[in-house]
Write an enzyme that holds these catalytic residues in place. Structure first.
Site, short mmCIF file in Angstrom:
data_model
loop_
_atom_site.label_atom_id
_atom_site.label_comp_id
_atom_site.label_asym_id
_atom_site.label_seq_id
_atom_site.Cartn_x
_atom_site.Cartn_y
_atom_site.Cartn_z
N ASP A 141 -20.17 59.21 85.73
CA ASP A 141 -21.14 58.96 84.65
C ASP A 141 -22.31 58.10 85.07
O ASP A 141 -23.28 57.97 84.32
CB ASP A 141 -20.42 58.28 83.47
CG ASP A 141 -19.43 59.22 82.82
OD1 ASP A 141 -19.76 60.40 82.69
OD2 ASP A 141 -18.33 58.77 82.46
N HIS A 172 -14.51 56.64 78.24
CA HIS A 172 -14.24 57.96 78.85
C HIS A 172 -15.58 58.69 78.98
O HIS A 172 -16.52 58.15 79.58
CB HIS A 172 -13.21 58.67 77.97
CG HIS A 172 -12.57 59.89 78.54
ND1 HIS A 172 -12.76 60.32 79.82
CD2 HIS A 172 -11.74 60.83 77.97
CE1 HIS A 172 -12.07 61.43 80.03
NE2 HIS A 172 -11.45 61.77 78.92
N HIS A 222 -12.80 53.19 87.81
CA HIS A 222 -12.03 54.37 87.44
C HIS A 222 -10.55 54.05 87.57
O HIS A 222 -10.15 53.31 88.46
CB HIS A 222 -12.39 55.56 88.36
CG HIS A 222 -12.04 56.86 87.76
ND1 HIS A 222 -10.79 57.42 87.86
CD2 HIS A 222 -12.78 57.72 87.01
CE1 HIS A 222 -10.78 58.57 87.23
NE2 HIS A 222 -11.96 58.78 86.69
N1 CMC Z 1 -17.39 46.56 85.00
C1 CMC Z 1 -16.85 45.32 85.24
N2 CMC Z 1 -15.55 45.09 85.46
C2 CMC Z 1 -14.73 46.15 85.41
C3 CMC Z 1 -15.19 47.45 85.18
C4 CMC Z 1 -16.57 47.64 84.97
N3 CMC Z 1 -17.08 48.86 84.74
N4 CMC Z 1 -14.15 48.31 85.20
C5 CMC Z 1 -13.06 47.56 85.45
N5 CMC Z 1 -13.41 46.26 85.58
C6 CMC Z 1 -12.52 45.15 85.90
C7 CMC Z 1 -11.69 44.75 84.70
O1 CMC Z 1 -12.31 43.75 83.94
C8 CMC Z 1 -10.42 44.26 85.39
O2 CMC Z 1 -10.67 42.98 85.90
P1 CMC Z 1 -9.50 41.84 85.86
O3 CMC Z 1 -8.43 42.36 86.76
O4 CMC Z 1 -10.18 40.61 86.34
O5 CMC Z 1 -9.07 41.76 84.41
C9 CMC Z 1 -10.26 45.20 86.58
O6 CMC Z 1 -11.59 45.62 86.89
C10 CMC Z 1 -9.39 46.42 86.29
O7 CMC Z 1 -9.91 47.06 85.14
P2 CMC Z 1 -9.02 47.85 84.08
O8 CMC Z 1 -9.73 47.84 82.77
O9 CMC Z 1 -7.62 47.32 84.12
O10 CMC Z 1 -9.03 49.29 84.73
P3 CMC Z 1 -8.64 50.62 83.99
O11 CMC Z 1 -8.10 51.54 85.01
O12 CMC Z 1 -7.78 50.36 82.81
O13 CMC Z 1 -10.04 51.16 83.42
C11 CMC Z 1 -12.10 52.25 83.21
C12 CMC Z 1 -10.77 52.19 83.97
C13 CMC Z 1 -12.85 53.51 83.65
C14 CMC Z 1 -11.83 52.40 81.70
C15 CMC Z 1 -12.93 50.97 83.50
O14 CMC Z 1 -13.23 50.90 84.88
C16 CMC Z 1 -14.21 50.91 82.67
O15 CMC Z 1 -14.19 50.42 81.55
N6 CMC Z 1 -15.37 51.40 83.25
C17 CMC Z 1 -16.60 51.44 82.48
C18 CMC Z 1 -16.60 52.67 81.59
C19 CMC Z 1 -16.79 53.93 82.38
O16 CMC Z 1 -17.67 54.03 83.23
N7 CMC Z 1 -15.99 54.95 82.04
C20 CMC Z 1 -16.11 56.28 82.66
C21 CMC Z 1 -14.93 56.59 83.51
S1 CMC Z 1 -15.21 58.02 84.57
C22 CMC Z 1 -15.45 59.36 83.50
C23 CMC Z 1 -14.19 59.79 82.87
O17 CMC Z 1 -13.43 60.53 83.47
O18 CMC Z 1 -13.95 59.37 81.74
#
Ligand code: CMC
Length: 436
Positions: free
Chosen positions: A363, A268, A307
Site C-alpha cells: 500500500d 488492511h 506486515h
Molecule cells: N508504524 C510504526 N510502528 C509499527 C508499524 C507501523 N506501520 N507497524 C507495526 N509497528 C510496530 C508496532 O507498534 C509494534 O511495536 P512494539 O513491539 O514496540 O509494540 C511492532 O511494530 C509490531 O507491530 P504489530 O502491530 O504487533 O504487528 P502486526 O503484525 O499485528 O500488524 C500491520 C501488521 C500491517 C497491521 C501493522 O504493521 C500496521 O498497522 N501497519 C500500518 C497499516 C498498513 O500499512 N496496513 C497494510 C498492510 S499490507 C496490505 C494488506 O494486505 O492488508
C-alpha cells in the site's frame, strides 16, 4: 533415530502424550486428549489474532515473509507481472494452471459476457447519499446481488459455483465504476466488450461523450500489473473473513461483501487511502524527521509500512515502485513521491523500524500511482477489492471442496462471572438507582 512426533508432559498429572508432526504442524485437536480429570474438556490452544495458527491447507499462494517471496500456484509474482494479463493470472489462481490460448480465449469471453449489471442496480445506487464512500457502495451492491441471483446459494454444486465466480469477477469492476460515477454525479457507462478487463474498467470510469473510449496503453498495463499483484495473498484478514462466512455455506455474493468489508479497514486494504492522507500531512522534506519521531513515540503509525507476514521488503511494493516511473512518464510526477521516497529512506535506516523489521508494504506506493492515474483516494481500496475478488473466490472454492473444513467456530476462554446471580426485577433496579 529422531521421530516426527511431539511429546508433551502434563506436569499436573505427570502423563506424557505423543502427537504426530505433519508439515511442521501439530493438530490443535490432539491437545484435547490432555486432561487433568476424565470429564475435563481437554487443553485448548490460545492464539488471539491467529499469530501462529494454520486454519487450512492451501495450494494457491506461497509467501516466504523472511525472504520477501510471493508465488501464485508456484509462479513467482515477478514473472506473472511481467508476462501475463490479469485474466490469465485469475485463471491460474482459480484453476491451478496457466491457460493455453483456447482456454484463455474462452475464459476472457465468459468474463467479458458477464460484465453487465441488472438494470435495477441503478435504482439501488440512487439510494446512496451523494457523498457515500465508494467502498460502502461496492460492499452493499455486491451484497445486493445475492437477491438478484438467489440460486447462488447452491454452493455445493460445482457448475453453479463456477457461474457465480465468473459473474463476480466480471461484475466487480462494473459496480466499482458505477459507485465512482455516482459519487461524481456522472451518467453510468455500459461495458464495452471490445476492450480488455482493465481497459473496459477505465472505459466505464472515464468515458464521456466520445463514441469509443481509448485507454492509454501504459496506464492500462500499469493497472493490469497492479491487479495481478493484488490477486491473492493467502490467509489475510479479508480472505479469512471470506472463508469463515463461506463456511456457513452462505451465498458467495454475501461472502465477497464480508471479505470486502474486512478489506476496507485501515490496517488492511484501507491503508492505501491512509498513506495519501499521511503524505498530505507532511508539508515538505524538512518535516519528515519530526513525523517519524512522532510515529516512534506511539503517535500513530507509518501507514503502508509493516506486515504480519513480510519481515523483509514486500515484493509487491518493489514491483509497484518500478511501475511508478512508467506511470509518471505519462501523467507527470506525483509531487508526493519525493516525500514517500525520503520517508522510506529515513525509516529504513532507523533503529525502531530495523528492530521491528518494518518495510514498505503493497500500500505504500500503490496510492501514488492510483492518484497519478486520476483516482480519488476513496477509490483506492475499491481498486484493491476488484482483483482480490479472484483470490477470495479461489480460497472459497478450496474451502468448500476441502473435506476437512467445517463451519468456522473458534473456542474462547470465558472470563465472565460463573456464580449464579439472582435476577433483580426492573422496578427494584430502578428503586436502587433512585437512591444513588
Ligand atoms: N508504524 C510504526 N510502528 C509499527 C508499524 C507501523 N506501520 N507497524 C507495526 N509497528 C510496530 C508496532 O507498534 C509494534 O511495536 P512494539 O513491539 O514496540 O509494540 C511492532 O511494530 C509490531 O507491530 P504489530 O502491530 O504487533 O504487528 P502486526 O503484525 O499485528 O500488524 C500491520 C501488521 C500491517 C497491521 C501493522 O504493521 C500496521 O498497522 N501497519 C500500518 C497499516 C498498513 O500499512 N496496513 C497494510 C498492510 S499490507 C496490505 C494488506 O494486505 O492488508
Amino acid at each position: 533415530m529422531p521421530s516426527n512426533t511431539l511429546s508433551v508432559t502434563d506436569d499436573r498429572t505427570g502423563r506424557t502424550y505423543t502427537f504426530p508432526i505433519e508439515d511442521g504442524t501439530v493438530r490443535a485437536a490432539d491437545f484435547r486428549r490432555i486432561k487433568e480429570k476424565d470429564d475435563d474438556f481437554g487443553l485448548m490452544l490460545y492464539d488471539p489474532a491467529f499469530m501462529n495458527t494454520a486454519s487450512c491447507r492451501s495450494n494457491i499462494t506461497f509467501i516466504d515473509g523472511d525472504r520477501g517471496i510471493l508465488e501464485y500456484r508456484g509462479y513467482p509474482i515477478e514473472q506473472l507481472a511481467e508476462h501475463c494479463t490479469f485474466l490469465e493470472v485469475a485463471y491460474l489462481v482459480l484453476f491451478g494452471k496457466l491457460p493455453n490460448s483456447k482456454e484463455l480465449d474462452n475464459w476472457v469471453f465468459e468474463i467479458t459476457h458477464h460484465t453487465m449489471l441488472h438494470e435495477s442496480t441503478k435504482t439501488f445506487m440512487e439510494g446512496f447519499r451523494y457523498d457515500a464512500h465508494p467502498m460502502s457502495m461496492l460492499i452493499s451492491t455486491v451484497a445486493a446481488l445475492a437477491s438478484v441471483y438467489p440460486q447462488a446459494s447452491h454452493v455445493q454444486d460445482p457448475d453453479n459455483r463456477l457461474l457465480q465466480i465468473k459473474r463476480l469477477i466480471a461484475k466487480m469492476p462494473s459496480i466499482a465504476a458505477m459507485s465512482y460515477r455516482r459519487s461524481l454525479g456522472f451518467p453510468y457507462v455500459y461495458p464495452d466488450n471490445d476492450l480488455s478487463y482493465t481497459e473496459n474498467f477505465m472505459n466505464m470510469l472515464w468515458k464521456m461523450v466520445e463514441p469509443k473510449y481509448a485507454a492509454n496503453p501504459i496506464l492500462a498495463r500499469a493497472l493490469e500489473v497492479l491487479f495481478i499483484l493484488h490477486a491473492d495473498h493467502e490467509q489475510n484478514c479479508s480472505t479469512s473473513a471470506m472463508r469463515a462466512v463461506g463456511s456457513a455455506l452462505t451465498s458467495p455474493y454475501l461472502c465477497v461483501a464480508s471479505a470486502a468489508s474486512a478489506l476496507s479497514g485501515p490496517l488492511h486494504g484501507g491503508a492505501n487511502e491512509e498513506v495519501i492522507r499521511m503524505l498530505d500531512e507532511i508539508p515538505n522534506m524538512a518535516a519528515i524527521p519530526a513525523y517519524i519521531q512522532n510515529v516512534k513515540a506511539g503517535k500513530g503509525r507509518l501507514m503502508g509500512f509493516g506486515h504480519r507476514v513480510y519481515k523483509n521488503y514486500d515484493p509487491r511494493a518493489a514491483l509497484i515502485k518500478k511501475i511508478a516511473d512508467q506511470v509518471f512518464g505519462v501523467t507527470g510526477p506525483n509531487p508526493k513521491l519525493d516525500i514517500a521516497l525520503e520517508l522510506e529512506r529515513i525509516a529504513l535506516q532507523d533503529e525502531y523500524f530495523i528492530a521491528r523489521k518494518l518495510y514498505p508494504n503493497v500500500d505504500f506506493y500503490s496510492g501514488l500511482i492510483y492518484q497519478a492515474i486520476g483516482f480519488k483516494p476513496e477509490m483506492f481500496t475499491v481498486l484493491f477489492a476488484i482483483p482480490r475478488t479472484v483470490g477470495w473466490l479461489a480460497q472459497w472454492q478450496e474451502m468448500i471442496t476441502d473435506p476437512e473444513q467445517k463451519i468456522t467456530r473458534p473456542r474462547q476462554i470465558y472470563t465472565g462471572p460463573r456464580a449464579l446471580k439472582r435476577l433483580v426485577p426492573l422496578a427494584e433496579r430502578d428503586m436502587e438507582a433512585a437512591k444513588v
